[in-house]
Design a protein around this motif. Sequence first.
Motif, PDB file in Angstrom:
ATOM      1  N   ILE A 209       0.832  -1.209   0.000  1.00  0.00           N
ATOM      2  CA  ILE A 209       0.000   0.000   0.000  1.00  0.00           C
ATOM      3  C   ILE A 209       0.863   1.255   0.000  1.00  0.00           C
ATOM      4  O   ILE A 209       0.646   2.191  -0.781  1.00  0.00           O
ATOM      5  CB  ILE A 209      -0.951  -0.006   1.220  1.00  0.00           C
ATOM      6  CG1 ILE A 209      -2.086  -1.011   0.991  1.00  0.00           C
ATOM      7  CG2 ILE A 209      -1.518   1.386   1.489  1.00  0.00           C
ATOM      8  CD1 ILE A 209      -3.008  -1.183   2.178  1.00  0.00           C
ATOM      9  N   LYS A 210       1.847   1.305   0.868  1.00  0.00           N
ATOM     10  CA  LYS A 210       2.679   2.508   0.972  1.00  0.00           C
ATOM     11  C   LYS A 210       3.608   2.652  -0.228  1.00  0.00           C
ATOM     12  O   LYS A 210       3.902   3.777  -0.658  1.00  0.00           O
ATOM     13  CB  LYS A 210       3.449   2.505   2.293  1.00  0.00           C
ATOM     14  CG  LYS A 210       2.511   2.646   3.484  1.00  0.00           C
ATOM     15  CD  LYS A 210       3.220   2.821   4.809  1.00  0.00           C
ATOM     16  CE  LYS A 210       2.205   3.023   5.931  1.00  0.00           C
ATOM     17  NZ  LYS A 210       2.840   3.248   7.242  1.00  0.00           N
ATOM     18  N   SER A 211       4.041   1.541  -0.794  1.00  0.00           N
ATOM     19  CA  SER A 211       4.859   1.605  -2.017  1.00  0.00           C
ATOM     20  C   SER A 211       4.039   2.177  -3.168  1.00  0.00           C
ATOM     21  O   SER A 211       4.503   3.050  -3.906  1.00  0.00           O
ATOM     22  CB  SER A 211       5.384   0.220  -2.390  1.00  0.00           C
ATOM     23  OG  SER A 211       6.316  -0.247  -1.441  1.00  0.00           O
ATOM     24  N   VAL A 248       9.669  -0.180   5.562  1.00  0.00           N
ATOM     25  CA  VAL A 248       8.466  -1.004   5.392  1.00  0.00           C
ATOM     26  C   VAL A 248       7.997  -1.052   3.944  1.00  0.00           C
ATOM     27  O   VAL A 248       6.919  -1.549   3.660  1.00  0.00           O
ATOM     28  CB  VAL A 248       7.306  -0.472   6.277  1.00  0.00           C
ATOM     29  CG1 VAL A 248       7.642  -0.613   7.738  1.00  0.00           C
ATOM     30  CG2 VAL A 248       6.964   0.974   5.925  1.00  0.00           C
ATOM     31  N   ILE A 249       8.791  -0.553   3.002  1.00  0.00           N
ATOM     32  CA  ILE A 249       8.336  -0.499   1.614  1.00  0.00           C
ATOM     33  C   ILE A 249       9.337  -1.178   0.688  1.00  0.00           C
ATOM     34  O   ILE A 249      10.517  -1.333   1.011  1.00  0.00           O
ATOM     35  CB  ILE A 249       8.121   0.962   1.149  1.00  0.00           C
ATOM     36  CG1 ILE A 249       9.360   1.815   1.446  1.00  0.00           C
ATOM     37  CG2 ILE A 249       6.894   1.553   1.809  1.00  0.00           C
ATOM     38  CD1 ILE A 249       9.268   3.230   0.912  1.00  0.00           C
ATOM     39  N   GLY A 253       9.301   1.651  -4.058  1.00  0.00           N
ATOM     40  CA  GLY A 253       8.722   2.664  -3.191  1.00  0.00           C
ATOM     41  C   GLY A 253       9.789   3.547  -2.577  1.00  0.00           C
ATOM     42  O   GLY A 253       9.602   4.764  -2.451  1.00  0.00           O
ATOM     43  N   VAL A 254      10.918   2.953  -2.197  1.00  0.00           N
ATOM     44  CA  VAL A 254      12.043   3.733  -1.655  1.00  0.00           C
ATOM     45  C   VAL A 254      12.521   4.756  -2.680  1.00  0.00           C
ATOM     46  O   VAL A 254      12.691   5.944  -2.367  1.00  0.00           O
ATOM     47  CB  VAL A 254      13.211   2.801  -1.248  1.00  0.00           C
ATOM     48  CG1 VAL A 254      14.462   3.607  -0.915  1.00  0.00           C
ATOM     49  CG2 VAL A 254      12.809   1.934  -0.057  1.00  0.00           C
ATOM     50  N   LEU A 258      12.460   8.883  -2.521  1.00  0.00           N
ATOM     51  CA  LEU A 258      13.667   9.692  -2.705  1.00  0.00           C
ATOM     52  C   LEU A 258      13.508  10.673  -3.864  1.00  0.00           C
ATOM     53  O   LEU A 258      13.956  11.823  -3.784  1.00  0.00           O
ATOM     54  CB  LEU A 258      14.876   8.775  -2.940  1.00  0.00           C
ATOM     55  CG  LEU A 258      15.267   7.880  -1.758  1.00  0.00           C
ATOM     56  CD1 LEU A 258      16.341   6.881  -2.182  1.00  0.00           C
ATOM     57  CD2 LEU A 258      15.749   8.713  -0.576  1.00  0.00           C
ATOM     58  N   GLN A 259      12.857  10.230  -4.943  1.00  0.00           N
ATOM     59  CA  GLN A 259      12.633  11.124  -6.081  1.00  0.00           C
ATOM     60  C   GLN A 259      11.715  12.276  -5.683  1.00  0.00           C
ATOM     61  O   GLN A 259      11.912  13.417  -6.113  1.00  0.00           O
ATOM     62  CB  GLN A 259      12.028  10.346  -7.253  1.00  0.00           C
ATOM     63  CG  GLN A 259      11.928  11.151  -8.551  1.00  0.00           C
ATOM     64  CD  GLN A 259      13.279  11.512  -9.106  1.00  0.00           C
ATOM     65  OE1 GLN A 259      14.089  10.641  -9.429  1.00  0.00           O
ATOM     66  NE2 GLN A 259      13.555  12.807  -9.234  1.00  0.00           N
ATOM     67  N   LEU A 260      10.712  11.981  -4.865  1.00  0.00           N
ATOM     68  CA  LEU A 260       9.828  13.029  -4.352  1.00  0.00           C
ATOM     69  C   LEU A 260      10.629  14.089  -3.608  1.00  0.00           C
ATOM     70  O   LEU A 260      10.444  15.296  -3.814  1.00  0.00           O
ATOM     71  CB  LEU A 260       8.798  12.416  -3.392  1.00  0.00           C
ATOM     72  CG  LEU A 260       7.515  11.844  -3.977  1.00  0.00           C
ATOM     73  CD1 LEU A 260       6.803  10.998  -2.931  1.00  0.00           C
ATOM     74  CD2 LEU A 260       6.605  12.958  -4.440  1.00  0.00           C
TER      75      LEU A 260
END
Length: 414
Positions: A209-211, A248-249, A253-254, A258-260
Motif C-alpha cells: 500500500i505505501k509503495s 516497510v516499503i 517505493g524507496v 527519494l525522487q519526491l
Amino acid sequence: MDGHQDIEIPEYFICPISLQIMKDPVTAITGITYDRESIEHWLFQGNNNAECPVTKQPLPKDLDLTPNHTLRRLIQAWCADNSAYGIDRIPTPKAPLSKLQIIKLIKDLWKHELQTKTLIRLEVFAAENERNRKCMAEAGVPRAMLTYIEKCCDKNQVGGLEGALSILHFFKITSEYMKLSAFEIDKIVESFTWVLALDDESIENHKEIKSHALRILKNIIQAASSKFLQRLKPQFFQNIIRVLKQRVIAQQGVNAALQLMLDACPSGRNRMMMVESGAVFELIELELTASEKKTTELILGILFHLCSCADGRAQFLSHRAAIAVVTKRIMQVSPAADDRAILILSLICKFSGNFNFVVQEMLRVGTVSKLCSFLQVDCAAYLKDKAREILRSHYDEWKDSPCIDASVLSRLTR
C-alpha cells in the motif's frame, strides 16, 4: 506453431506480428489484419510512432480496430477440423471493454454494498491489458480512485484503500490530466500523506500500500506545476522520512520517496522542512545499506541540496559515518554519484564550523587518499578542480600525516 510441422496452416491465419494463429483477428484502417493483442501491444508499448507494422503507413492515435468475424470463424472451423493433430480450439473472444461499462462501475463504486466487488472488477480490468486501461482512463477511473482515497482520508477508514491504490498504480498521471485546481491537488496530496501515516498494524499489505502510494504521489507531483512544490507541508516530509526509517516499503517505493524529496529540493523552504524532519541523518542510514545505483544517486543528490544550508551540514556531521559513506561511493557507483559526492565534501570542507573534526575525519576514513586517486582517473574537469581545491585548502594539515604520501599530495595540488 511448434508441434504442428505436418500441418499446413493457411498463411492468412497468421498474425504478421506474432507469427502465430490469430485468436481475435482485427483489421486496421490500412487493410491489414492482425491479432488484437499483438497490434494493441505494438501500438501501446512499442516505440513505433503509431505506424502499421506491414505497410509503415501512419496510424491514428485513437485507432479503431474492426473485428474480422468472418476470418475468426474460418480459423475456428479450421482448428476444429484439425483438432486430431493437436490444434487447440480458438474460443470466441470477449467483446472489448466499453466506456459505458466503466462509467456504470464508477457509479457502483459509491454504493457501499457494491464497493468491494466493484474495486475487484476494476482491478482485474486494469491488469488485463493496455486497451482496458486506455478505456478506463477515458472514462475517468483515475480521478474516481483519487476521490475514493480522499473519502477514505476524510472518514479515516481503510476499507477498499488497497484496491483503489492498486488500480491507480496502473495509470500514468500526466500533466494534461493534472489540470486541477490548487485546492484539488492539495486535497489529493493530503490524502496520500494520510496513507503514509497509517499504522502498519491497522492495514494489511502495508508494504504494498505505501509503495503504491509513494509511486503514485511521485507521478502526481511531477505532473503538477512547480508552484505546487511551494505549498508542501512539514507533515508531508515527516511521513515520507518515517516510512523510509521504518524500512516497510519495497525498493521501488524507496526510490519513489527519494525522487519526491529530490524534486522538492530546489525550494529552500522544503529543504529546511526536510532537515528539521531529520532527513539528513536518515538518508545516511539508508545509504549504509543501499545496494542499487539509482538509490545511491538519489540519496547523494538530496544530501547535496540539504548540505547547502548550515543546519543540514550540522546534521550531516552528527552522523559519524557520514563522511566515510560519501567517500566510499566515489569511483564506485557512477559519474553522477561522483559529482554529488565530491560537491558534498566540498560544501562540508568550505562551510563547516567544526573545522578540526572535518579535517581529521577526512584523513581517518581515507577521504584524502580517495581524492588523490580521483585526480588520477579520467573524469570531468570541474570535478577534478573541486577535488584539488579540497586538498589544497587543507594541505598544511594533511602533508605531515603518516597516512599520506606528501610528495604525491604536493604534486596533485599544484
